[in-house]
Write a protein that holds these residues in place. Structure first.
Motif, PDB file in Angstrom:
ATOM      1  N   ARG A   1       0.846  -1.194   0.000  1.00  0.00           N
ATOM      2  CA  ARG A   1       0.000   0.000   0.000  1.00  0.00           C
ATOM      3  C   ARG A   1       0.878   1.239   0.000  1.00  0.00           C
ATOM      4  N   VAL A   2       0.515   2.199  -0.827  1.00  0.00           N
ATOM      5  CA  VAL A   2       1.228   3.470  -0.906  1.00  0.00           C
ATOM      6  C   VAL A   2       0.362   4.532  -0.240  1.00  0.00           C
ATOM      7  N   LEU A   3       0.894   5.164   0.808  1.00  0.00           N
ATOM      8  CA  LEU A   3       0.178   6.179   1.572  1.00  0.00           C
ATOM      9  C   LEU A   3       0.728   7.552   1.243  1.00  0.00           C
ATOM     10  N   ASP A   4      -0.161   8.502   1.110  1.00  0.00           N
ATOM     11  CA  ASP A   4       0.222   9.900   0.907  1.00  0.00           C
ATOM     12  C   ASP A   4       0.081  10.615   2.249  1.00  0.00           C
ATOM     13  N   LEU A   5       1.212  10.997   2.840  1.00  0.00           N
ATOM     14  CA  LEU A   5       1.171  11.641   4.152  1.00  0.00           C
ATOM     15  C   LEU A   5       0.627  13.055   4.087  1.00  0.00           C
TER      16      LEU A   5
ATOM     17  N   LYS B   1      -4.139   9.740   2.899  1.00  0.00           N
ATOM     18  CA  LYS B   1      -4.970   8.771   2.201  1.00  0.00           C
ATOM     19  C   LYS B   1      -4.101   7.644   1.656  1.00  0.00           C
ATOM     20  N   ILE B   2      -4.759   6.489   1.435  1.00  0.00           N
ATOM     21  CA  ILE B   2      -4.127   5.370   0.746  1.00  0.00           C
ATOM     22  C   ILE B   2      -4.382   5.565  -0.745  1.00  0.00           C
ATOM     23  N   VAL B   3      -3.329   5.840  -1.511  1.00  0.00           N
ATOM     24  CA  VAL B   3      -3.494   6.221  -2.907  1.00  0.00           C
ATOM     25  C   VAL B   3      -3.295   5.046  -3.862  1.00  0.00           C
ATOM     26  N   ARG B   4      -2.533   4.025  -3.479  1.00  0.00           N
ATOM     27  CA  ARG B   4      -2.289   2.906  -4.390  1.00  0.00           C
ATOM     28  C   ARG B   4      -2.231   1.597  -3.601  1.00  0.00           C
ATOM     29  N   LYS B   5      -2.602   0.493  -4.297  1.00  0.00           N
ATOM     30  CA  LYS B   5      -2.476  -0.857  -3.751  1.00  0.00           C
ATOM     31  C   LYS B   5      -1.921  -1.761  -4.840  1.00  0.00           C
ATOM     32  N   PHE B   6      -0.864  -2.492  -4.510  1.00  0.00           N
ATOM     33  CA  PHE B   6      -0.233  -3.416  -5.454  1.00  0.00           C
ATOM     34  C   PHE B   6      -0.167  -4.801  -4.820  1.00  0.00           C
ATOM     35  N   GLN B   7      -0.333  -5.809  -5.654  1.00  0.00           N
ATOM     36  CA  GLN B   7      -0.285  -7.183  -5.180  1.00  0.00           C
ATOM     37  C   GLN B   7       0.209  -8.076  -6.320  1.00  0.00           C
ATOM     38  N   GLY B   8       0.458  -9.342  -6.011  1.00  0.00           N
ATOM     39  CA  GLY B   8       0.919 -10.268  -7.029  1.00  0.00           C
ATOM     40  C   GLY B   8       1.978 -11.225  -6.554  1.00  0.00           C
ATOM     41  N   HIS B   9       2.632 -10.963  -5.416  1.00  0.00           N
ATOM     42  CA  HIS B   9       3.628 -11.888  -4.896  1.00  0.00           C
ATOM     43  C   HIS B   9       2.932 -13.069  -4.223  1.00  0.00           C
ATOM     44  N   SER B  10       3.578 -14.224  -4.307  1.00  0.00           N
ATOM     45  CA  SER B  10       3.026 -15.441  -3.717  1.00  0.00           C
ATOM     46  C   SER B  10       3.716 -15.848  -2.425  1.00  0.00           C
ATOM     47  N   ASN B  11       4.689 -15.069  -1.973  1.00  0.00           N
ATOM     48  CA  ASN B  11       5.383 -15.363  -0.729  1.00  0.00           C
ATOM     49  C   ASN B  11       5.716 -14.045  -0.036  1.00  0.00           C
ATOM     50  N   ARG B  12       6.339 -14.133   1.099  1.00  0.00           N
ATOM     51  CA  ARG B  12       6.602 -12.954   1.928  1.00  0.00           C
ATOM     52  C   ARG B  12       7.423 -11.923   1.158  1.00  0.00           C
ATOM     53  N   ILE B  13       7.030 -10.664   1.280  1.00  0.00           N
ATOM     54  CA  ILE B  13       7.761  -9.556   0.667  1.00  0.00           C
ATOM     55  C   ILE B  13       8.931  -9.208   1.568  1.00  0.00           C
ATOM     56  N   THR B  14      10.142  -9.392   1.041  1.00  0.00           N
ATOM     57  CA  THR B  14      11.344  -9.231   1.861  1.00  0.00           C
ATOM     58  C   THR B  14      11.861  -7.797   1.889  1.00  0.00           C
TER      59      THR B  14
ATOM     60  N   PHE C   1       6.664  -1.546 -10.202  1.00  0.00           N
ATOM     61  CA  PHE C   1       5.345  -0.948 -10.417  1.00  0.00           C
ATOM     62  C   PHE C   1       5.512   0.527 -10.743  1.00  0.00           C
ATOM     63  N   ASP C   2       4.683   1.014 -11.650  1.00  0.00           N
ATOM     64  CA  ASP C   2       4.623   2.439 -11.958  1.00  0.00           C
ATOM     65  C   ASP C   2       3.518   3.064 -11.112  1.00  0.00           C
ATOM     66  N   ILE C   3       3.905   3.933 -10.194  1.00  0.00           N
ATOM     67  CA  ILE C   3       2.937   4.479  -9.234  1.00  0.00           C
ATOM     68  C   ILE C   3       1.909   5.386  -9.900  1.00  0.00           C
ATOM     69  N   PRO C   4       2.279   6.335 -10.803  1.00  0.00           N
ATOM     70  CA  PRO C   4       1.234   7.196 -11.387  1.00  0.00           C
ATOM     71  C   PRO C   4       0.176   6.431 -12.164  1.00  0.00           C
ATOM     72  N   THR C   5       0.587   5.413 -12.949  1.00  0.00           N
ATOM     73  CA  THR C   5      -0.389   4.653 -13.730  1.00  0.00           C
ATOM     74  C   THR C   5      -0.931   3.441 -12.992  1.00  0.00           C
ATOM     75  N   SER C   6      -0.364   3.098 -11.838  1.00  0.00           N
ATOM     76  CA  SER C   6      -0.835   2.002 -10.985  1.00  0.00           C
ATOM     77  C   SER C   6      -0.842   0.673 -11.745  1.00  0.00           C
ATOM     78  N   ARG C   7       0.264   0.349 -12.402  1.00  0.00           N
ATOM     79  CA  ARG C   7       0.331  -0.914 -13.131  1.00  0.00           C
ATOM     80  C   ARG C   7       1.739  -1.486 -13.037  1.00  0.00           C
ATOM     81  N   LEU C   8       1.830  -2.786 -13.323  1.00  0.00           N
ATOM     82  CA  LEU C   8       3.099  -3.502 -13.325  1.00  0.00           C
ATOM     83  C   LEU C   8       3.796  -3.284 -14.659  1.00  0.00           C
TER      84      LEU C   8
END
Length: 505
Positions: A158-162, A166-179, A202-209
């Motif tokens: 999750r990408v938070l804007d201080l 607000k929470i501005v972005r959410k990314f997912q897709g890994h199948s194991n722990r994010i190190t 991930f590209d944050i402005p376009t919110s895509r991989l």
């Protein structure tokens, strides 16, 4: 009734070394039972889980497994304050992430209780709480734009804007722990590493991989250089640091409109050497480019950049400085290789037979014939310019394409090789005609600007005194002003749209 009813046992106080003299973060063997969890001294019996240093370097922040956060002076080591409050205002579980804002006025903490809290660093008061909904593993703060990346046990980022809280972005897709995770210095890219042996960008402005690679071993750490030209990774069962070049920094890479559907296998370098990597690169080069460069204009009203790598036209403006800096003090001199037996001419006095190069040089010195080709060399670029002049309806696109294939030093040599003649049919006039014809098309905009800047810098004295070329220079000036106003108008529209969308969030 006022006396003891049983035998008196001797009173032995607890070990003073286990109760007193403890430093924060040290595990004590004896603890008072009356102290409640989260009290003033509960951090003395817990473990430090995360640390952070303020941007000024004067304070160190320590987060403990009890949910308490302490601030210490880095020089004296003295305790300077506590960031703590009773739940739900404070953390109720271990602190797994600490980060400071770029100005040093806010402290961000992430806990296993599934919350991220923002504290006032000076007043040590709670400002805001983000409910993540899953235990937080780690934080990464980008101090340039106040974006905070948070990883959790649900394998989401999750990408938070201080600034807007607000929470501005959410990314997912890994199948194991994010190190590990990191961001580019401009805050545009987010790179995540996982124990499933993959790394995603991930590209944050376009919110895509935009990129997805798989290694031979699990990735334990990732970091990007401040300039964004290299990415460093560490892997399990390995003590080495692996550097990977960013292709978008050295060449124009077109990122497709769709995200990659599968990971690209990337082998780690071995101790055997880079022979295997060279073979892979050779096969890839033989297979051809993955995407053809854009050569035609999509729409007539657009302004299109070329597919030439950025350093090849940016160096033109500073080419003289680079040459002066890289010029050796003494040019290297190759030793002359003499044969084992030197041939001699027949005669009473021994004379060595001159080689063919020395003989041709001697003959050229003695010759009185002057070839015109030696006085005025004609390069391929000059021939293309003259060909376009002879053909009335020919396009100068071949000339621009030829220059784009040359190195910066070769382009500089081509521009310097133009004849200083000020005639209307001269090479300077032909170069101006090429700029006048190609600029209105909107193609190769940055290339033409670089070539025009280098052309004016080299032939400035001739252009100032060239009255026959004044009409062409005035047309080029008006055309350049019109093109930049057009570009400014398009940029202004984009800025207005971005501002409107930013206020809607």
């Amino acid at each position: 009734p006022l006396g003891h009813s049983s035998s008196i046992e001797p009173f032995l106080p607890p070990d003073p070394l286990a109760v007193r003299g403890r430093v924060p973060g040290q595990i004590a063997e004896v603890e008072e039972k009356r102290r409640k969890r989260g009290g003033q001294a509960s951090h003395e019996t817990t473990l430090a889980k995360s640390v952070c240093i303020s941007p000024c370097g004067n304070y160190g922040i320590v987060g403990y497994s009890c949910g308490r956060i302490d601030k210490y002076n880095m020089q004296s080591g003295k305790h300077r304050g506590t960031f703590w409050a009773y739940p739900p205002l404070g953390h109720s579980s271990s602190i797994f992430g600490l980060a400071m804002s770029g100005l040093g006025d806010e402290l961000v903490s992430g806990s296993f209780d599934g919350t991220v809290k923002v504290w006032d660093f000076d007043k040590r008061k709670l400002l805001h709480t983000f409910d993540i909904g899953s235990p937080v593993n780690q934080l990464y703060m980008n101090t340039e734009n106040s974006l905070l990346a948070v990883t959790s046990d649900d394998l989401q980022i999750r990408v938070l804007d201080l600034s807007s809280r607000k929470i501005v972005r959410k990314f997912q897709g890994h199948s194991n722990r994010i190190t590990d995770l990191c961001m580019s210095s401009d805050g545009r890219w987010l790179i995540s590493a996982s124990a499933d042996c993959t790394m995603k960008i991930f590209d944050i402005p376009t919110s895509r991989l935009i990129d997805w690679v798989r290694f031979d071993k699990a990735v334990t750490g990732v970091s990007m250089s401040p300039s964004g030209d290299f990415v460093c990774t560490t892997h399990s069962d390995s003590v080495g640091l692996y550097l990977w070049a960013n292709r978008t920094h050295f060449a124009n890479v077109f990122l497709g409109a769709s995200s990659p559907s599968h990971a690209v296998d990337l082998s780690l370098p071995s101790s055997a050497g880079p022979l295997a990597d060279i073979a892979d690169d050779t096969e890839e080069a033989a297979a051809g480019p993955a995407m053809l460069p854009i050569t035609e204009q999509l729409l007539p009203e657009l302004i299109t950049f070329s597919t030439v790598p950025r350093p090849r036209w940016q160096i033109l403006a500073n080419l003289d400085t680079i040459k002066a800096r890289n010029k050796p003090l003494e040019p290297p001199q190759a030793p002359q290789q003499a044969p084992f037996f030197l041939p001699t001419l027949p005669g009473l006095e021994p004379k060595f037979v001159p080689n063919e190069e020395e003989r041709e040089e001697e003959e050229s010195k003695n010759s009185k014939i002057i070839h015109l080709s030696e006085l005025r060399p004609s390069t391929k670029f000059i021939k293309l310019l003259r060909k376009c002049r002879i053909a009335q309806h020919a396009s100068f696109s071949d000339c621009v394409r030829h220059l784009s294939e040359l190195s910066p030093a070769q382009v500089d040599l081509e521009i310097r090789s133009l004849s200083p003649s000020l005639d209307e049919d001269g090479e300077l006039a032909l170069f101006l005609d090429m700029l006048i014809e190609e600029l209105p098309t909107g193609r190769n905009f940055e290339l033409l600007q670089a070539y025009m800047g280098s052309f004016i810098a080299i032939h400035e004295d001739l252009l100032l005194a060239a009255s026959p070329l004044r009409d062409r220079l005035e047309r080029l000036r008006d055309l350049e002003r019109r093109m930049w106003l057009k570009l400014k108008d398009k940029l202004q529209k984009v800025l207005c749209l971005v501002g409107a969308f930013a206020h809607r969030q």
